[in-house]
Enzyme design. Structure first.
Site: not given
Ligand code: RTP
Length: 156
Positions: A16, A56, A120, A123, A134
């Site tokens: 990212k 997303y 973070n 992805h 994706e």
């Molecule tokens: P990614 O898709 O980026 O690998 O992340 P992930 O599956 O681990 O997590 P997901 O729940 O799909 O969330 C996607 C991305 O959204 C951002 N996020 N911000 N509370 C918050 O501010 C929050 N929660 C999630 C993070 O960048 C997360 O990786």
């Protein structure tokens, strides 16, 4: 995403904009190479709002969605990659760590390099179906992907 459960399984990994700003691209690529995974797709692009929203789309009702799309479309590139190899989807997620870096083990990418869920740095696809979707979204259906055979495939 290749064939699930075989050497041809593929996952979509994206560094990212914060990972790029923090000059972590080389270190992240090294971790996947060192593990024995094969890089079959790589490009730097500043994603459009449309692409970020589509990527997303499952999170569109969440309160952080607008901020997430803004972060992904800051203008700083995302490094989009496709990595191939045995169990790469599940192993890739393990190498990343948990969504919240504070829950991530110290040896993981997020556990080593960050502390904020909204920054973070990386992805990774969370299932075979997401990987397929994706890779299609970021690289196109036929894909800018390269088939190649590592010379030492039997040794790793
Ligand atoms: P990614 O898709 O980026 O690998 O992340 P992930 O599956 O681990 O997590 P997901 O729940 O799909 O969330 C996607 C991305 O959204 C951002 N996020 N911000 N509370 C918050 O501010 C929050 N929660 C999630 C993070 O960048 C997360 O990786």
């Amino acid at each position: 995403a290749g064939v699930k459960g075989t050497l041809s399984e593929r996952t979509f990994i994206a560094i990212k904009p914060d990972g790029v700003q923090r000059a972590l691209v080389g270190k992240i690529i090294t971790r996947f190479e060192d593990r024995g995974y094969k890089l079959v797709g790589l490009k730097a692009l500043a994603p459009s709002k449309e692409l970020a929203e589509k990527h997303y789309e499952d999170l569109k009702e969440r309160p952080f969605f607008a901020g997430l799309v803004k972060y992904m479309t800051s203008g700083t590139p995302v490094i989009a990659m496709v990595w191939e190899g045995k169990d790469v989807i599940r192993q890739g997620r393990k190498m990343l760590g948990e969504t919240n870096p504070l829950d991530s083990a110290p040896g993981t990418i997020r556990g080593q390099y960050c502390t904020t869920v909204g920054r973070n740095i990386i992805h990774g696809s969370d299932s075979f179906e997401s990987a397929e979707k994706e890779i299609g979204m970021w690289f196109g259906k036929a894909g800018d992907l390269v088939e190649w055979t590592p010379a030492n495939v039997d040794w790793v």
